[in-house]
Design an enzyme around this catalytic site. Structure first.
Site, mmCIF file in Angstrom:
data_model
loop_
_atom_site.group_PDB
_atom_site.id
_atom_site.type_symbol
_atom_site.label_atom_id
_atom_site.label_comp_id
_atom_site.label_asym_id
_atom_site.label_seq_id
_atom_site.Cartn_x
_atom_site.Cartn_y
_atom_site.Cartn_z
ATOM 1 N N HIS A 128 85.893 -86.680 -90.378
ATOM 2 C CA HIS A 128 85.313 -86.054 -91.620
ATOM 3 C C HIS A 128 84.928 -84.405 -91.634
ATOM 4 C CE1 HIS A 128 83.288 -85.444 -95.286
ATOM 5 N NE2 HIS A 128 84.175 -86.427 -95.922
ATOM 6 N N ASP A 170 78.579 -90.592 -86.511
ATOM 7 C CA ASP A 170 78.795 -90.464 -87.845
ATOM 8 C C ASP A 170 78.952 -92.028 -88.443
ATOM 9 O OD1 ASP A 170 79.485 -90.341 -90.683
ATOM 10 O OD2 ASP A 170 80.918 -88.911 -90.218
ATOM 11 N N GLN A 173 80.718 -94.672 -92.774
ATOM 12 C CA GLN A 173 81.673 -95.655 -93.021
ATOM 13 C C GLN A 173 81.477 -96.849 -92.469
ATOM 14 O OE1 GLN A 173 83.468 -95.447 -95.661
ATOM 15 N NE2 GLN A 173 83.360 -93.143 -95.901
ATOM 16 N N LYS A 230 76.739 -94.525 -100.111
ATOM 17 C CA LYS A 230 77.944 -95.380 -99.416
ATOM 18 C C LYS A 230 77.438 -96.854 -99.253
ATOM 19 C CE LYS A 230 80.308 -91.628 -97.699
ATOM 20 N NZ LYS A 230 81.352 -91.163 -98.654
ATOM 21 N N CYS A 267 88.689 -85.156 -97.125
ATOM 22 C CA CYS A 267 87.980 -84.553 -96.314
ATOM 23 C C CYS A 267 88.290 -84.592 -94.834
ATOM 24 C CB CYS A 267 86.644 -84.564 -96.619
ATOM 25 S SG CYS A 267 85.858 -84.214 -98.049
HETATM 26 N N1 PMP Z 1 81.407 -88.873 -92.734
HETATM 27 C C1 PMP Z 1 82.398 -89.828 -93.166
HETATM 28 C C2 PMP Z 1 82.913 -90.605 -92.210
HETATM 29 C C3 PMP Z 1 82.363 -89.780 -94.547
HETATM 30 O O1 PMP Z 1 83.343 -90.739 -95.116
HETATM 31 C C4 PMP Z 1 81.860 -88.870 -95.479
HETATM 32 C C5 PMP Z 1 81.952 -89.080 -97.019
HETATM 33 N N2 PMP Z 1 82.934 -89.151 -97.419
HETATM 34 C C6 PMP Z 1 80.538 -88.114 -94.885
HETATM 35 C C7 PMP Z 1 80.553 -88.175 -93.675
HETATM 36 C C8 PMP Z 1 79.930 -87.173 -95.796
HETATM 37 O O2 PMP Z 1 79.168 -87.742 -96.306
HETATM 38 P P1 PMP Z 1 78.180 -87.314 -97.707
HETATM 39 O O3 PMP Z 1 79.235 -86.536 -98.601
HETATM 40 O O4 PMP Z 1 77.536 -88.284 -98.485
HETATM 41 O O5 PMP Z 1 77.401 -86.426 -97.069
#
Ligand code: PMP
Length: 404
Positions: free
Chosen positions: A120, A198, A201, A224, A362
């Site tokens: 991401h 990270d 997910q 999430k 993203c």
């Molecule tokens: N890493 C991953 C794998 C994500 O899916 C996301 C959110 N789509 C993020 C980081 C970023 O999370 P946040 O926008 O809640 O900071």
């Protein structure tokens, strides 16, 4: 707590979307909140609101105690120590914190950070920014055609002497790929490489035990994991955090301040400058407690079944292509259909009450590898039903007949 009894805990799932019962299949973007989390937030503001740290009155002591308990609940759930849990705004802020503290203290000019093609933007851009400042470089591990990580290449890269940090997702938000984090961490540590995970997910779908995983850092977002927005967690190993500089400066992160110089508090306070999101932390603690009452094996089996139900139908559609086909992937389906624009598809599904996401998720570098600009993505959570998975697949079929 039985999985079948959880649906009623989520009041928003009773609402309509464009006049139809909502089928909320955008859980990878943000998940819905159970009553206990909503109540914890409103209860805090109704009964306990006051600033934490140094309050010498009952109300402030109670707020402090709720805040501390939230940290304990999260630390216990992840099998780590309380001083290893840092509250941040979310995974994005967490990864920025790590890039700016770990990055600044261990990277030197010419060093290498390893990332993967499935990251991401939150796990790409902070590293690019810090590497640019320091004169370090980034090496990117490719993704294989089924969406799995090229482990051979990763292990090759880990043997390069200048590699200091590996930062990768536990589960891809687009492909659903679940990376073998424990095995990767073990290999990285043989070479003295720090491992940042990270977990944005993976947290909503599996029981995480960080004492077993062995990684140096792990981040996730509250919103999430059925918790509030604007709160998240960085886990950092105490032995690593102790040697890191602060992230932001301000109140609550100091030991002594004078114009001659400032000394800093130990972790986690050193990394939590300013008034924290107390209500958010309490709500997140409640969400983690809620998840801990579920049997995560049952959650996994249920979500896999939803995935299978949808996949079986969708694969019958001419021109359907799924991105990420590893056998043990998380319950996320990213797909395209020839001659159907994902945004048009999502608009038709919206009219049927079905909420999915379309776009690059993203993950622009991953989109480039996949050779697409955008995909449609349906992502399931434990509260979704087989009927919703069927409705989704049938609605996609119907949309295709309208659009193509
Ligand atoms: N890493 C991953 C794998 C994500 O899916 C996301 C959110 N789509 C993020 C980081 C970023 O999370 P946040 O926008 O809640 O900071």
């Amino acid at each position: 707590m039985k999985l079948k009894d959880t649906r009623n805990d989520f009041p928003i799932l009773d609402r309509l979307n464009r006049g139809k019962p909502i089928a909320y299949l955008d859980n990878a973007a943000s998940s819905q909140k159970p009553n206990c989390v909503i109540d914890a937030l409103s209860d805090y503001y109704r009964r306990f609101n006051s600033n934490v740290h140094r309050g010498i009155y009952e109300l402030a002591e109670e707020a402090e105690s709720l805040y501390t308990n939230a940290r304990k609940c999260i630390a216990d759930s992840l099998s780590v120590k309380q001083n290893e849990i840092i509250f941040v705004r979310g995974a994005t802020e967490g990864l920025n914190l790590i890039a700016n503290t770990l990055g600044r203290s261990v990277l030197k000019q010419g060093d290498i950070v390893i990332l993967t093609e499935m990251e991401h933007h939150a796990n790409i851009v902070p590293w690019q920014m810090i590497c640019e400042q320091i004169g370090a470089t980034i090496k990117v591990v490719p993704v294989l055609p089924d969406g799995s990580l090229d482990l051979e290449k990763l292990f090759d890269y880990l043997s390069i002497e200048k590699v200091r940090v590996l930062s990768l997702c536990a589960t891809s938000n687009t492909l659903g790929t679940v990376n073998p984090i424990k095995e990767i961490t073990k290999e990285a540590h043989k070479h003295g490489t720090y491992v940042v995970v990270d977990g944005a997910q993976s947290m909503p779908h599996e029981k995480i035990d960080l004492s077993e995983c062995g990684c140096d850092f792990f981040v996730f977002s509250g919103h999430k994991v059925f918790g509030p927005m604007g709160i998240g967690v960085v886990f950092g190993k105490a032995s690593v955090l102790d040697d890191l500089p602060p992230y932001q400066g301000g109140g609550d992160m100091i030991d002594q301040v004078s114009f001659e110089g400032t000394t800093f508090a130990p972790s986690p306070q050193r990394f939590e400058a300013g008034t924290p999101n107390v209500a958010g932390a309490i709500g997140l603690g409640r969400a983690i407690h809620y998840l801990d009452q579920l049997d995560m094996n049952e959650v996994h089996m249920h979500e896999q079944n939803l995935l299978k139900v949808a996949q079986e139908q969708l694969h019958q559609i001419d021109g359907f292509k799924e991105y990420g086909t590893t056998v043990d992937k998380a319950a996320v389906i990213s797909f395209t259909i020839d001659s159907v624009h994902p945004h048009d598809l999502a608009s038709i599904l919206d009219a049927e009450g079905i909420a999915i996401r379309t776009g690059h998720h993203c993950c622009q570098p991953l989109m480039k590898t996949l050779g697409v600009e955008a995909t449609a993505r349906a992502s399931f959570a434990f509260y979704n039903t087989t009927e919703e998975a069927e409705r989704f697949a049938n609605a996609v079929k119907k949309s295709v007949s309208i659009l193509s």
